[in-house]
Motif scaffolding. Structure first.
Motif, PDB file in Angstrom:
ATOM      1  N   GLN A 173      80.737  18.024  10.744  1.00  0.00           N
ATOM      2  CA  GLN A 173      80.676  18.626  11.585  1.00  0.00           C
ATOM      3  C   GLN A 173      80.067  19.657  12.089  1.00  0.00           C
ATOM      4  O   GLN A 173      79.953  19.235  13.520  1.00  0.00           O
ATOM      5  CB  GLN A 173      81.930  19.533  10.743  1.00  0.00           C
ATOM      6  N   GLU A 224      78.819  17.174  15.171  1.00  0.00           N
ATOM      7  CA  GLU A 224      79.147  16.621  15.511  1.00  0.00           C
ATOM      8  C   GLU A 224      79.098  17.545  16.655  1.00  0.00           C
ATOM      9  O   GLU A 224      79.657  17.359  18.497  1.00  0.00           O
ATOM     10  CB  GLU A 224      80.778  16.150  14.838  1.00  0.00           C
ATOM     11  N   ARG A 225      79.401  18.570  16.493  1.00  0.00           N
ATOM     12  CA  ARG A 225      80.136  19.470  17.877  1.00  0.00           C
ATOM     13  C   ARG A 225      78.451  20.265  18.369  1.00  0.00           C
ATOM     14  O   ARG A 225      78.644  19.970  19.341  1.00  0.00           O
ATOM     15  CB  ARG A 225      80.243  20.516  16.584  1.00  0.00           C
ATOM     16  N   ILE A 271      82.636  11.534   9.254  1.00  0.00           N
ATOM     17  CA  ILE A 271      82.603  12.567   9.132  1.00  0.00           C
ATOM     18  C   ILE A 271      84.163  12.121   7.808  1.00  0.00           C
ATOM     19  O   ILE A 271      84.420  12.576   6.718  1.00  0.00           O
ATOM     20  CB  ILE A 271      83.494  13.056   9.686  1.00  0.00           C
TER      21      ILE A 271
END
Length: 316
Positions: A210, A213-214, A282
């Motif tokens: 995560q 990705e961010r 994810i």
């Protein structure tokens, strides 16, 4: 009379409540940045273990954030087994060049060539990393060594503290673990000892992805679904190569796979997957009930206590 109001957590953004609450990723990032800065203030010669795998990539990203706009004040150290995936080594070298970092490489092959190590009958080289690692730490006079280990990976790693004291032989004794109340870290060590530091201890595999990705962090393509020539051994899809696979009885086939974790070709298995994007990965991890090491690492299947035995000898 004033009535107190409470803000409920927002499930969409991960906030734990209140307009100024950090998301869980912000909280993990802040903890890791604090650990990097704490080590910079306490130790003289820290080094970051960097292999080009996803956890070490996230760790380097956090170090860059911790000291920006100044350069990262630590060198990198990689123990090269000689059986590494070319995609990962290429990424490692690009990252070093991009950020103008210093890289120390300890080669397992050098220790085999001069007789300090012997090849294992099973062809695994990951268990052979301990001696080159300890030699690299001693040669570099490093007193703190950052590793990307996380507590959710494996039961022996779940016993670790963030600061893990190692004796003059690099050995780990779980009985010497120090309390770390209120995020207070004790880096005291005697001459010859050093401390392993794990900034990602409280992260999970899902947290890591995560965060990737961010932050839009680039990874080697090996982490996403791709067609690859593999063969089956002990329930895992291994990459064919000069390291010792496949045997005559093992058949190579082309499959759509990806890697959840990356050690080297002799011990790291691929998983069948069509997850070609971060979002796909994810979703796949969120549905999995197996840890990444439990599903894909042959070096952890040698015995029930394989990881703990290696940690006691000086491995991460």
């Amino acid at each position: 009379m004033t009535t107190a109001t409470h803000t409920l957590p927002d499930a969409a953004d991960g906030n734990t409540g209140g307009p100024y609450a950090l998301s869980h990723l912000d909280a993990l990032e802040a903890e890791s940045v604090h650990i990097f800065r704490e080590v910079a203030g306490e130790f003289e010669r820290p080094v970051i273990l960097f292999s080009g795998g996803k956890d070490s990539i996230v760790m380097l990203h956090l170090a860059l954030k911790a000291f920006w706009p100044a350069p990262v004040p630590f060198a990198l150290l990689h123990v090269d087994t000689g059986h590494n995936f070319p995609e990962v080594l290429e990424y490692r070298d690009r990252a070093v060049a991009r950020h103008n970092l210093r890289l120390h490489v300890a080669h397992v092959q050098d220790f085999i060539d001069d007789g300090r190590l012997r090849e294992r009958p099973d062809g695994l080289r990951n268990p052979l990393q301990t001696v080159p690692l300890l030699d690299g730490i001693e040669q570099g006079k490093f007193d703190a060594v950052f590793g990307g280990g996380r507590r959710d990976e494996e039961k022996a790693r779940a016993k670790e503290r963030v600061f893990s004291l190692r004796d003059e032989f690099g050995a780990w004794d779980p009985r010497r673990q120090r309390p770390e109340l209120w995020s207070l870290y004790n880096g005291k060590h005697a001459v010859g000892e050093h401390v392993r530091v794990f900034p990602l201890s409280n992260w999970t595999e899902l947290d890591v992805w995560q965060y990737i990705e961010r932050e839009k962090i680039e990874l080697p393509e090996i982490y996403y679904a791709h067609e690859r020539e593999v063969f089956s051994r002990n329930g895992m899809w291994l990459t064919a190569g000069e390291w010792g696979g496949p045997k005559e009885t093992e058949t190579v086939e082309r499959r759509l796979v990806r890697y959840r974790t990356v050690g080297d070709m002799s011990c790291t298995g691929a998983v069948d997957s069509d997850a070609a994007t971060i979002g796909d990965v994810i979703a796949e991890i969120a549905a999995s009930r197996l840890t990444e090491r439990g599903a894909t690492r042959a070096d952890d299947k040698v015995s029930e206590a394989a990881m703990e035995d290696r940690k006691r000898e000086g491995y991460f």
